[in-house]
Design an enzyme around this catalytic site. Structure first.
Site, PDB file in Angstrom:
ATOM      1  N   HIS A   1      14.052  25.342  11.915  1.00 48.92           N
ATOM      2  CA  HIS A   1      13.555  26.282  10.911  1.00 48.92           C
ATOM      3  C   HIS A   1      14.337  26.151   9.605  1.00 48.92           C
ATOM      4  O   HIS A   1      15.544  25.969   9.646  1.00 48.92           O
ATOM      5  CB  HIS A   1      13.708  27.703  11.463  1.00 48.92           C
TER       6      HIS A   1
ATOM      7  N   LYS B   1       0.837  -1.218   0.000  1.00 51.13           N
ATOM      8  CA  LYS B   1       0.000   0.000   0.000  1.00 51.13           C
ATOM      9  C   LYS B   1       0.862   1.255   0.000  1.00 51.13           C
ATOM     10  O   LYS B   1       0.634   2.174  -0.777  1.00 51.13           O
ATOM     11  CB  LYS B   1      -0.902  -0.012   1.226  1.00 51.13           C
TER      12      LYS B   1
ATOM     13  N   GLU C   1       7.910  22.955  13.009  1.00 51.31           N
ATOM     14  CA  GLU C   1       8.217  23.985  14.004  1.00 51.31           C
ATOM     15  C   GLU C   1       6.944  24.611  14.575  1.00 51.31           C
ATOM     16  O   GLU C   1       6.945  25.139  15.680  1.00 51.31           O
ATOM     17  CB  GLU C   1       9.160  25.056  13.442  1.00 51.31           C
TER      18      GLU C   1
ATOM     19  N   GLU D   1      -7.356   5.575   2.189  1.00 42.73           N
ATOM     20  CA  GLU D   1      -6.025   5.490   1.562  1.00 42.73           C
ATOM     21  C   GLU D   1      -6.139   5.071   0.095  1.00 42.73           C
ATOM     22  O   GLU D   1      -5.478   5.645  -0.774  1.00 42.73           O
ATOM     23  CB  GLU D   1      -5.157   4.488   2.335  1.00 42.73           C
TER      24      GLU D   1
HETATM   25  C1  LIG Z   1      -4.716  -2.843   3.134  1.00 43.99           C
HETATM   26  C2  LIG Z   1      -4.139  -2.819   4.519  1.00 43.99           C
HETATM   27  C3  LIG Z   1      -3.273  -1.817   4.882  1.00 43.99           C
HETATM   28  C4  LIG Z   1      -2.712  -1.797   6.144  1.00 43.99           C
HETATM   29  N1  LIG Z   1      -1.865  -0.774   6.467  1.00 43.99           N
HETATM   30  C5  LIG Z   1      -1.291  -0.730   7.685  1.00 43.99           C
HETATM   31  C6  LIG Z   1      -0.359   0.282   8.012  1.00 43.99           C
HETATM   32  O1  LIG Z   1      -0.077   1.170   7.215  1.00 43.99           O
HETATM   33  N2  LIG Z   1       0.221   0.253   9.236  1.00 43.99           N
HETATM   34  C7  LIG Z   1      -0.070  -0.724  10.154  1.00 43.99           C
HETATM   35  O2  LIG Z   1       0.501  -0.719  11.249  1.00 43.99           O
HETATM   36  N3  LIG Z   1      -0.962  -1.699   9.877  1.00 43.99           N
HETATM   37  C8  LIG Z   1      -1.575  -1.722   8.660  1.00 43.99           C
HETATM   38  N4  LIG Z   1      -2.452  -2.738   8.356  1.00 43.99           N
HETATM   39  C9  LIG Z   1      -2.795  -3.718   9.407  1.00 43.99           C
HETATM   40  C10 LIG Z   1      -1.720  -4.788   9.511  1.00 43.99           C
HETATM   41  O3  LIG Z   1      -1.530  -5.388   8.256  1.00 43.99           O
HETATM   42  C11 LIG Z   1      -2.143  -5.825  10.548  1.00 43.99           C
HETATM   43  O4  LIG Z   1      -2.427  -5.181  11.767  1.00 43.99           O
HETATM   44  C12 LIG Z   1      -1.049  -6.860  10.799  1.00 43.99           C
HETATM   45  O5  LIG Z   1      -0.693  -7.511   9.608  1.00 43.99           O
HETATM   46  C13 LIG Z   1      -1.519  -7.879  11.842  1.00 43.99           C
HETATM   47  O6  LIG Z   1      -0.555  -8.879  12.007  1.00 43.99           O
HETATM   48  P1  LIG Z   1      -0.978 -10.342  12.478  1.00 43.99           P
HETATM   49  O7  LIG Z   1       0.279 -11.066  12.742  1.00 43.99           O
HETATM   50  O8  LIG Z   1      -1.983 -10.255  13.548  1.00 43.99           O
HETATM   51  O9  LIG Z   1      -1.744 -10.975  11.231  1.00 43.99           O
HETATM   52  P2  LIG Z   1      -1.381 -11.083   9.696  1.00 43.99           P
HETATM   53  O10 LIG Z   1      -0.244 -10.222   9.327  1.00 43.99           O
HETATM   54  O11 LIG Z   1      -2.669 -10.895   8.989  1.00 43.99           O
HETATM   55  O12 LIG Z   1      -0.881 -12.584   9.531  1.00 43.99           O
HETATM   56  C14 LIG Z   1      -1.743 -13.675   9.688  1.00 43.99           C
HETATM   57  C15 LIG Z   1      -1.225 -14.802   8.829  1.00 43.99           C
HETATM   58  O13 LIG Z   1      -1.899 -15.986   9.193  1.00 43.99           O
HETATM   59  C16 LIG Z   1      -2.146 -16.749   8.019  1.00 43.99           C
HETATM   60  N5  LIG Z   1      -3.224 -17.673   8.347  1.00 43.99           N
HETATM   61  C17 LIG Z   1      -4.510 -17.384   8.632  1.00 43.99           C
HETATM   62  N6  LIG Z   1      -5.175 -18.499   8.967  1.00 43.99           N
HETATM   63  C18 LIG Z   1      -4.297 -19.523   8.891  1.00 43.99           C
HETATM   64  C19 LIG Z   1      -4.388 -20.924   9.122  1.00 43.99           C
HETATM   65  N7  LIG Z   1      -5.508 -21.498   9.542  1.00 43.99           N
HETATM   66  N8  LIG Z   1      -3.277 -21.682   8.939  1.00 43.99           N
HETATM   67  C20 LIG Z   1      -2.110 -21.129   8.516  1.00 43.99           C
HETATM   68  N9  LIG Z   1      -1.976 -19.806   8.285  1.00 43.99           N
HETATM   69  C21 LIG Z   1      -3.050 -19.008   8.484  1.00 43.99           C
HETATM   70  C22 LIG Z   1      -2.498 -15.698   6.990  1.00 43.99           C
HETATM   71  O14 LIG Z   1      -2.329 -16.182   5.670  1.00 43.99           O
HETATM   72  C23 LIG Z   1      -1.500 -14.608   7.339  1.00 43.99           C
HETATM   73  O15 LIG Z   1      -0.297 -14.741   6.622  1.00 43.99           O
HETATM   74  C24 LIG Z   1      -3.033  -2.803   7.081  1.00 43.99           C
HETATM   75  C25 LIG Z   1      -3.913  -3.832   6.723  1.00 43.99           C
HETATM   76  C26 LIG Z   1      -4.463  -3.848   5.457  1.00 43.99           C
HETATM   77  C27 LIG Z   1      -5.403  -4.938   5.092  1.00 43.99           C
END
Ligand SMILES: Cc1cc2nc3c(=O)[nH]c(=O)nc-3n(C[C@H](O)[C@H](O)[C@H](O)COP(=O)(O)OP(=O)(O)OC[C@H]3O[C@@H](n4cnc5c(N)ncnc54)[C@H](O)[C@@H]3O)c2cc1C
Length: 461
Positions: free
Chosen positions: A439, A52, A444, A185
């Site tokens: 500045h 993104k 600032e 966004e």
């Molecule tokens: C479009 C978008 C933009 C974003 N922009 C920002 C940003 O600018 N800044 C920010 O801080 N956050 C942003 N986020 C949020 C951020 O991506 C999430 O908060 C973060 O990725 C959460 O991490 P997580 O480890 O909880 O889960 P995730 O990163 O979602 O990881 C979960 C993983 O588990 C896997 N999975 C799910 N179920 C199973 C299963 N049963 N078996 C095996 N694997 C599985 C999935 O495939 C995935 O890879 C954005 C989200 C989106 C959708």
């Protein structure tokens, strides 16, 4: 290492939180496996924050070329090649994906590319390999998924944030559904890339939960750039015809588009995961309920990140994963503080925010001093662009404590990271005033706002 189980720790989901937890637990001496069903790196790296932000950069060049003219540059008519950009973006995501894989395997963690389902308090079923493994501790880090109203006629024609990163060609006309940060966004990204963009939201203003001034001012700036907004309307149906897609809205109007992006919220990824059968309590949204140590009601099962629906941001998921691994495998109990988390919205212009909104501050505190500054940033004195920067600092008039900072303009995502330190440390307005300005910068303004623009006082009951 546990002798009764295959692993000390089994992590489900190799996203931001899961990868950090697996690595730190392994470094702490645990035998760890991690399962991933899509791509290692998770939402943030593969189809969230990182691609993104690359799209935001790509879309910002259109204005940069225009602004250059005010500085004496002659820029030939610029054109944008969508396939080249998508290929470059994919190349970068592949590079990051490889680094994540390397980091996991270098830490000695077993990486298993499979969907993993919880099969009991200490058991996980791997669907790709059709086998069960056991672990002393299971960590659910499955993140969240885009939510769609499957009852809406024609919903099969829309895309979500999962697909927008892989569109084969740039749309000419796009409709974005939703009012949250992802919708805002992408409306900015598409508009910046020259796509005729309309955002449709059922509420009366974008970005519910953000400071009201940021909400209205950002919408006004986006309107100036050409984004169209339709508020107080929902979709009643979507039809596909020869001329593309037609969205019908509850206000009786229709919108034509090549692409309709639904960014109407995300839900914790717990459906079909087997958690309830294992006795794990979920809330009404399907989020895993955890305590301050990320432990569920089943003592051997923990959950971190978006699947717990606490603060759904990458750095928070990473912290929760790290704290879990230190607490459970490092003999170092660590709790994540979810207060005063600074955040940015990579809208155009950008938003940065930390602490209480004015609406929250006035509910909690009886005397608030509001300092605001609205100005044309120096860059636009010569570019001639009609874009304002906005800054707001909220102060408790009784203690002088800075309660919230809300910014809009170029580079405020970077500013708010540093302001977050000051606010987290308990900075007062006097501390801001005592800091010498840099500045000439836009930042600032933050240390030169001397007179409150409003003094909000609540009568004692
Ligand atoms: C479009 C978008 C933009 C974003 N922009 C920002 C940003 O600018 N800044 C920010 O801080 N956050 C942003 N986020 C949020 C951020 O991506 C999430 O908060 C973060 O990725 C959460 O991490 P997580 O480890 O909880 O889960 P995730 O990163 O979602 O990881 C979960 C993983 O588990 C896997 N999975 C799910 N179920 C199973 C299963 N049963 N078996 C095996 N694997 C599985 C999935 O495939 C995935 O890879 C954005 C989200 C989106 C959708």
């Amino acid at each position: 290492m546990s002798e009764d189980y295959d692993y000390d720790l089994f992590v489900i989901g190799a996203g931001s939180g899961g990868v950090r937890a697996a690595r730190i637990a392994a470094q702490n001496g645990a035998k760890v496996a991690i399962a991933e069903e899509h791509r290692v790196g998770g939402t943030c790296v593969i189809r969230g924050c990182v691609p993104k932000k690359l799209m935001v950069y790509a879309s910002q060049f259109s204005e940069a070329f225009e602004d250059a003219a005010g500085y004496g540059w002659t820029v030939p008519k610029a054109s944008f090649d969508w396939p080249s950009f998508i290929a470059a973006k994919d190349h970068e995501i592949d590079r990051l994906n490889a680094i994540y894989i390397r980091n996991i395997t270098n830490a000695g963690v077993d990486l298993i590319m499979s969907t993993a389902l919880v099969a009991g308090p200490h058991a996980v079923f791997l669907t790709a390999e059709k086998r069960k493994v056991t672990a002393r501790v299971i960590l659910v880090a499955t993140g969240g998924q885009p939510w769609l109203d499957m009852e809406l006629p024609g919903i099969e024609h829309v895309i979500t944030s999962n697909e927008i990163f892989y569109l084969k060609e740039k749309p000419q006309r796009a409709v974005v559904a939703g009012g949250g940060y992802i919708a805002v966004e992408f409306a900015g990204i598409l508009n910046g890339l020259g796509v005729d963009t309309t955002l449709v939201y059922r509420g009366h203003e974008i970005l519910r939960g953000f400071d009201e001034d940021l909400r209205t001012r950002l919408r006004q700036e986006m309107e100036k750039k050409g984004v169209k907004f339709v508020f107080n309307a929902i979709f009643t149906g979507i039809e596909k015809g020869e001329g593309g897609l037609t969205a019908s809205l509850s206000n009786g109007t229709t919108l034509g588009a090549d692409t309709i992006l639904f960014a109407t919220g995300r839900r914790p990824a717990t459906e079909g995961l087997g958690l309830q059968a294992a006795g794990v309590a979920l809330d009404q949204q399907g989020a895993v309920i955890v305590d301050h140590e990320s432990r569920t009601n089943v003592p051997s099962i923990y959950a971190i990140g978006d699947v717990t629906n606490r603060v759904n941001l990458t750095p928070v998921a990473i912290r929760e994963g790290h704290a879990f691994a230190d607490t459970v495998f490092g003999d170092k109990p660590t709790h994540v503080d979810h207060s005063l988390v600074p955040t940015a919205v990579f809208s155009q212009p950008e938003l940065g925010t930390v602490g209480l909104t004015q609406e929250e501050a006035t509910t909690i505190y009886s005397a608030i001093d509001v300092y605001t500054s609205t100005f044309r940033p120096m860059l636009h004195t010569l570019s001639g662009r009609d874009e304002k920067m906005f800054m707001k600092v909220l102060v408790d008039a009784e203690t002088d404590l800075v309660l919230g900072v809300h910014l809009m303009g170029h580079g405020v995502g970077e500013m708010i990271q540093l302001l977050g330190i000051a606010v987290k440390m308990g900075a007062t307005k006097a501390d801001f005033d005592a800091t010498v300005a840099v500045h000439p910068t836009a930042a600032e303004e933050l240390v030169t706002m001397r007179t409150p623009t409003a003094q909000l006082r609540r009568e004692a009951a």
